[in-house]
Motif scaffolding. Sequence first.
Motif, PDB file in Angstrom:
ATOM      1  N   TYR A 198     -50.940 -64.391  -2.176  1.00 35.84           N
ATOM      2  CA  TYR A 198     -50.513 -65.453  -3.094  1.00 35.84           C
ATOM      3  C   TYR A 198     -50.927 -66.821  -2.552  1.00 35.84           C
ATOM      4  N   LYS A 199     -50.714 -67.029  -1.284  1.00 35.95           N
ATOM      5  CA  LYS A 199     -51.062 -68.301  -0.652  1.00 35.95           C
ATOM      6  C   LYS A 199     -52.581 -68.459  -0.597  1.00 35.95           C
ATOM      7  N   ASN A 211     -54.872 -67.139  -2.445  1.00 30.67           N
ATOM      8  CA  ASN A 211     -55.446 -67.332  -3.778  1.00 30.67           C
ATOM      9  C   ASN A 211     -55.152 -68.720  -4.333  1.00 30.67           C
ATOM     10  N   LEU A 212     -53.922 -69.203  -4.149  1.00 28.33           N
ATOM     11  CA  LEU A 212     -53.598 -70.520  -4.693  1.00 28.33           C
ATOM     12  C   LEU A 212     -54.401 -71.614  -3.998  1.00 28.33           C
ATOM     13  N   GLN A 230     -52.317 -67.071  -8.450  1.00 26.56           N
ATOM     14  CA  GLN A 230     -51.885 -66.342  -7.263  1.00 26.56           C
ATOM     15  C   GLN A 230     -52.226 -64.850  -7.325  1.00 26.56           C
ATOM     16  N   LEU A 268     -46.765 -71.222   0.008  1.00 25.95           N
ATOM     17  CA  LEU A 268     -47.806 -71.100  -1.020  1.00 25.95           C
ATOM     18  C   LEU A 268     -49.041 -71.931  -0.692  1.00 25.95           C
TER      19      LEU A 268
END
Length: 295
Positions: free
Chosen positions: A203-204, A206-207, A114, A257
């Motif tokens: 974060y979302k 990237n994940l 993330q 996420l």
Amino acid sequence: MLSLITIIVFLIHAITISGSPPVVLWHGMGDSCCNPLSLGTITKLLKRQLPGSYVSSLRIGSNIVEDTSNGFFMNANHQIDYACKLLNADKNLSQGYHAIGFSQGGQFFRAIAQRCPEPPMLNLISIGGQHQGVFGFPRCPGDNETICNYIRDLLRFGAYESFVQNHLVQAEYWHDPHKEEIYRKASIFLADINQENTFNEQYKTNLLKIRNLILVKFLRDSMVTPHDSEHFGFYEENDTSKIIPLRESSLYLKDLLGLKTMDEQSRIKFLESDTDHLQFTDKWFIDNIIPYLQD
């Protein structure tokens, strides 16, 4: 001048290496990067199953003693920053790598995915990671009982006290279902990576870049409470008799996420082992984990 046979052998070798992306390991609490009885054994197994592959085991600190100690007492956010620098400095990982996190190494690698998207993480394999935290500290790993008794005292003193949060790793993913509001405000690590305060779009984003999220739950886990946390499940607020599974959680339903998106694309794999925490055979590992590391 090279013979035709030499050239063919060289090409076959190159194809074999390029066909097996690098693998990076992150150990759990009370362990170290290079323990011959744990990650050392896994490293050898990986190299046998993935000939020519590059396998690295993260060491958080200048030596094994520091690495073990830091798993208890180095702020988790600082560990993530430290690991990110190690990953970026390793030229073998520039084209991508598979990540395998064991126990708390599972949620630490998720934080890497993330927060540190370069070099690119391919598959994220969490073996016994506590993605919704823990509410209990029932058993100590290895020969660390003295340290674990100290940790229990600190958790009883106040897991959400600023000093404890900043200096005790296990407090940073301590999740008290009876104090949800306090947890969300005080947790400096888990509440952040689970988007329970300020929403971080990155974060979302990237994940969602990883190919697959592989989650391993140990059905007889005597160390992680509740063991459902290994599949993103957790207690209902104020009720430790009921578990809210991932697909019924707000984290999933609001897609904070990207887990709902990944699940709908069949990119989350829910695996189980009918054993205690991190107890699995070579055959189980070969049958269940190795297929995600081969391309």
